[in-house]
Design an enzyme around this catalytic site. Structure first.
Site, PDB file in Angstrom:
ATOM      1  N   ASP B 386      49.673 123.399  76.284  1.00 36.97           N
ATOM      2  CA  ASP B 386      50.458 122.382  75.607  1.00 36.97           C
ATOM      3  C   ASP B 386      51.849 122.264  76.243  1.00 36.97           C
ATOM      4  OD1 ASP B 386      50.472 120.709  73.018  1.00 36.97           O
ATOM      5  OD2 ASP B 386      52.331 121.867  72.824  1.00 36.97           O
ATOM      6  N   GLU B 415      48.676 120.086  80.067  1.00 35.38           N
ATOM      7  CA  GLU B 415      48.903 118.901  79.234  1.00 35.38           C
ATOM      8  C   GLU B 415      50.351 118.457  79.403  1.00 35.38           C
ATOM      9  OE1 GLU B 415      50.763 118.723  76.111  1.00 35.38           O
ATOM     10  OE2 GLU B 415      49.900 116.978  75.124  1.00 35.38           O
TER      11      GLU B 415
END
Lengths: 698, 698
Positions: B386, B415
């Site tokens: 993330d 990401e």
């Protein structure tokens, strides 16, 4: 590995894709004294913090690093400049730091705009200033800075709310960045730039055969005749006079006129078949004159503002003294004979190539270095190098810096007309200038493509093009089938597209165009193999046009640079429109240069002065008619922003060839060129009130 | 410096611009086991001698270098391949040698053709063979080679005239090159390539929230519900099941439904607000299940051929145990409070970012490494990371190789939806795969431009794209205003343009498209903030289409690779035509691989086998209708040579989506697509006699 093994903490900024860099820093980029060198790099950071990015540089003889701030130009790319002030090698790095103070100001502005409570955030700024004050106090000359920083911190703690927009531009922000910016990442390796004298960038060459310089149509010319020719050469506007090899010429297997395999008794041979009983690469052909006369020529040329360039053709005739003294420097065939030059099945029996790979290569290389030093000792500073691509790259990579270490002003022009990567490699390893494919580029699309590569890509970092419309070996098909109009067109293109250019004369200015045979690029009765006599007064001579061209080149600084070349759209493919502008550096310093180690105000960040020092620095726009037979017209779309022209006001384009002024308005203007009158316009852009206007379509 | 100081003699060949290389060799290029990696380099030489160029490579665990010959592909560029056979780091260099024997043969051919006397030249060849024989004799296993070489030399001395064309292809030439080629130049540095398992290159992801997986519309779902959902996921064709964070969720400042600043009591919060009294990054949210149940899920997934991917979101809720145990790992404001996440003036008070620059950064980094190792210990091999761009690059540059040193099969998906250079940097420093801008690329020109950059430039050397048409954060405008036709189109593009792709479901296959508000890309009632229940049987589901797509991906090897992507012209901008082919490597070995140190026949130089192993390896051509509303038709111009199709014979294009075959002939064929029927064709190219033809326009 546990992270405990990493020490110290890695810095957060990333710096990559630094320019100029040649072969990952193995070779020098090139620059010239006084010209700003643009440095670019990608620099970025995780998260939202702001960066401060500088270029640090120094001359290799100096210990102190100088720095210039860089500015973000979009897509995480940063740009800055360094300005070399002397010849030699410079080294530079790009450094990026986390600018916590600028970040704090940026955020403070957003918080104030959103009406948020900033009481606690103000204290963050005070802490940053205080930390900077602490660091300032620990430096030798930082007392004053410390006071300023501490005062700011105290003010803020006492309720003073700084205006972020004001503080951001103030000395204070620079002070905090200077003392408190952390986590610097510095590009690696330290990239080198070789800085040379101005003539490396801007030169006007003229090649001539001394033996053809006599005014007596029956005589073999020599140095004294060349002295008589100097006024003519100076009048033409050349500043480099390049002489083909001046050494004794071999007799064995000597080539006759037009390259005949068998020479007549009277044939003088090719000057590139170097060496005879009178000597080799350090001897002078007796028919050209004495060493004293050669010295006299050099002196006279110097007085005329002309440098004499010699030819380095490292090959021997079968009669060269080295053949007897150093047979080990040549290749031998199994039957014991020395191997002559060949490209099977072609044979060049008047030439013995040197064997750079022999067991005695060290002695050979040293002897060749001695040849160069010998002529440098006579005052020669420029060498045109014959076929460098047929000698090992490593040889030049050693020879050129070895020579330049003692004689940094020595210029080497690579005469390699070969495959692109080989030509580029020679430039990378040290050749100052390079011959190009210009002679064969005649169509607009190929000129635009080639020039764009040479001036707008990383090739421009190391490759200095020298444009020649002709040479003794290259009489292009276009010239063979052309006429006066063709020759003036090619001169115009060479002289205005490239800051370095040259012509082989008087063949060129007398528009000599007979080829040895159809399909050949050799001159008929070419001077390579015979003495020629030229009538410089012939009416067909375009010498006056070339003089004019070169006078304009010397007057307009823009034409002395290549990297600002810009092509402009015109709706007729027979017309080509391009401009050059003066790089910022020649106008004035970009910003205050502050040594890193000195305590003082931070460098001024801001655009350089754009005040022009008069018409010499004006932008120049060339409109060339590539069709040497027909009148051509078209609508030009000038990129006015590239020219620095205010599109909302009319301006004057002053044709320096015809000395005619036109009033233009906006980017869209009409031009029409008749090749019987001129191959093109060389327009100087002038303000509307600088001078009266002679004409124009509006 | 005198040349005497240089020792030994510098080699003549130049090797430069070696590919693949990332940041001048600082970072690994990427490859996968069994896939040939194309190596290219510029290699050239002064003069006319010929070169022999090889790529040398080895796995870092092996001492022995392997070599593959490279072939000239024009403009002094050479190409070769290396084939990695196991995971880990490979290293390679390119070596160029002067091939005097090949040069001799080349010249001999020219001399014979010109009818020249070659008596002496033959002896040169004999000398070369003899010198090679001498070297062969000095090696351990060279006796046989020595005999062969000496025999050739003797034959030639005795009057044997070799046929250059025959000798050139024979073992002899290789032997001479092997023993007598001199002056080797080897590229530097030794460039690294990280070789990973196949799933790094070819993967089909499915993202789902376990808490929404219950079949009971009122229940909070968990791992056991996900087990029940595995058949569905396998049926869809996914092989990676990615679960958002499974950890306890903070209560303090918890966000409510649709991101409301204040949560209702029943609100479940965002899984990315990690940490509560039950634990932090190594704990499991009690409502999802127990550790045993999680283990059961992993086992069941494994049995179904699915790998479970976890989310690495290195940030904490205010209730995370680390806040109390390690306050030093967070940033503090001057008032003593911990700094929550913000991008002024925006505030994210439910999240405390970790401070990677604190004085205790070492302990923090180690703790984060422990988190990764903890889940690897549970059997996790894939992590979706993330927002990696909000943590220092140096952290990932340390973490990823540290993990992979012990667990080389670990895959990290970055990401980062941020600026291009930041995304590229994360890929360079080690991320296995990367999210992309695909979701926002809808026009043909931008898809072509983006895919060309990703697959055909040096970006392809290190950046493995993973295409997602949606994520829990990204419901694009196109999808919001689209319908079933839009969703199938985006699925078709993602699945056939990128070998790695994924969808966030069931929102995607159920064509969920309500945004939180106009101008927002957030889902209305998105699962980030609440439990949702999905009726997988809804008729609007496009699950059958996605299953079909994925079945085709698994069947057609071409779709499992990105670097062979080629766009073909079609005369309608609403249509996009592209193909993929199977790289050579998966068809068969390129040539015999010979270890350098072994004496034996030289490697076979020649084109690889082009025999296809059947329809699985056939070229695939996709015709997509980018207009999801209207029927579109156009004439396609296939680049048949890129497809390996013989343009002189008809062939069959077999639409694998509709299972319909058309007979095509030559490059020029008509297509027409109705979005109500299909977003496109996935054509397998088949030989005309492979199968009966169903239709077609000719």
């Amino acid at each position: 590995m546990r992270v405990a093994e990493i020490a110290p903490a890695p810095a957060r900024p990333v710096v990559e894709d630094v320019r100029p860099r040649v072969e990952d820093g193995r070779y020098d980029a090139k620059g010239t004294v006084g010209d700003a060198i643009e440095v670019q790099a990608d620099a970025f950071l995780d998260g939202h913090d702001l960066l401060a990015v500088d270029v640090h540089y120094r001359h290799e003889s100096e210990r102190r690093w100088l720095r210039e701030p860089m500015v973000a130009i979009g897509n995480d790319r940063w740009r800055g400049h360094l300005i070399p002030t002397k010849t030699g090698r410079y080294r530079f790095q790009v450094q990026a730091r986390v600018d916590h103070f600028a970040t704090w100001l940026h955020d403070l502005r957003a918080r104030i705009a959103a009406g948020q409570d900033i009481a606690v955030e103000l204290l963050v700024g005070a802490d940053l200033a205080e930390a900077a004050a602490g660091k300032a106090a620990s430096t030798k000359a930082g007392a004053k800075d410390r006071d300023r920083l501490a005062e700011f911190a105290t003010d803020v703690r006492n309720g003073f709310i700084p205006d972020p927009d004001e503080v951001n531009d103030a000395i204070l922000a620079g002070l905090v960045a200077k003392y408190a910016a952390t986590g610097a990442t510095t590009s690696s390796p330290i990239y080198p730039i070789r800085v040379e004298r101005e003539r490396a960038r801007f030169s006007t060459w003229y090649e001539m055969f001394p033996r053809s310089a006599s005014s007596d149509p029956k005589a073999h010319g020599g140095f004294l005749d060349v002295i008589d020719r100097l006024d003519y050469v100076r009048e033409l506007g050349a500043d480099v006079l390049y002489l083909p090899p001046i050494h004794p010429i071999g007799i064995t297997k000597r080539k006759g006129r037009n390259g005949a395999v068998t020479a007549e008794t009277a044939d003088v041979g090719s000057p590139w078949a170097i060496g005879a009983k009178e000597g080799g690469h350090t001897a002078i052909h007796p028919a050209l004159g004495t060493e004293a006369e050669f010295g006299k020529l050099l002196g006279a040329a110097r007085d005329a503002g002309i440098e004499v360039a010699l030819d380095l053709a490292f090959q021997c005739s079968p009669d060269h003294p080295w053949v007897g003294e150093h047979p080990e420097w040549f290749k031998h065939r199994p039957d014991g004979s020395i191997r002559y030059a060949e490209n099977p099945p072609k044979k060049y029996e008047d030439i013995y190539p040197l064997d750079f790979e022999s067991a005695q290569w060290r002695e050979l290389w040293d002897a060749l270095l001695d040849v160069v030093r010998y002529w440098i000792g006579h005052g020669i500073t420029i060498f045109r190098v014959d076929n460098p691509h047929t000698k090992p790259f490593a040889f030049w990579e050693w020879l050129i810096p070895t020579v330049q270490a003692d004689h940094p002003d020595t210029i080497f022009l690579a005469e390699a007309f070969t495959r692109p990567k080989i030509m580029k490699r020679l430039a990378k390893l040290g050749f100052t200038q390079s011959y190009t494919y210009f002679a064969w580029r005649t169509q607009k699309w190929e000129l635009v493509e080639y020039l764009t590569e040479l001036t707008q890509t990383e090739v421009a970092d190391y490759f200095r093009a020298n444009f020649w419309p002709n040479t003794p070996d290259i009489l292009t098909e276009q010239l063979q089938h052309g006429d006066r109009r063709t020759f003036t067109l090619r001169a115009l293109l060479a002289a205005t597209l490239a800051a370095n250019y040259g012509i082989y004369g008087p063949a060129f200015e007398l528009t000599e165009r007979a080829a040895r045979h159809a399909g050949s690029e050799e001159y008929l009765d070419g001077e390579k193999y015979q003495v020629r006599h030229w009538d410089l007064e012939e009416p067909r001579s375009i010498a006056p046009f070339i003089s004019k061209l070169n006078a304009i080149r010397h007057q307009q600084i823009a034409l002395q640079h290549d990297r600002t070349l810009t092509f402009h759209h015109v709706d007729n493919d027979a017309l080509m429109v391009y401009s050059k502008t003066v790089p910022l550096s020649t106008i004035g310093p970009l910003s205050t240069i502050g040594p890193l180690s000195t305590i003082g105000p931070p460098p001024t960040i801001g655009p350089p002065s754009t005040k022009l020092p008069g018409p010499a620095a004006a932008p120049v726009v060339v409109v060339a008619n590539l069709d040497d037979r027909h009148l051509q017209g078209g609508w030009v779309d000038l990129d006015l922003s590239a020219l620095g022209v205010d599109g909302s006001r009319p301006y004057v384009v002053h044709d320096l060839l015809a000395d005619v002024r036109y009033r233009w308005e906006g980017p869209h203007n009409f031009v029409q060129l008749d090749p019987d009158v001129t191959p093109g316009h060389i327009f100087r852009i002038e303000a509307i009130d600088d001078a009266p206007v002679d004409g124009g379509l509006k």
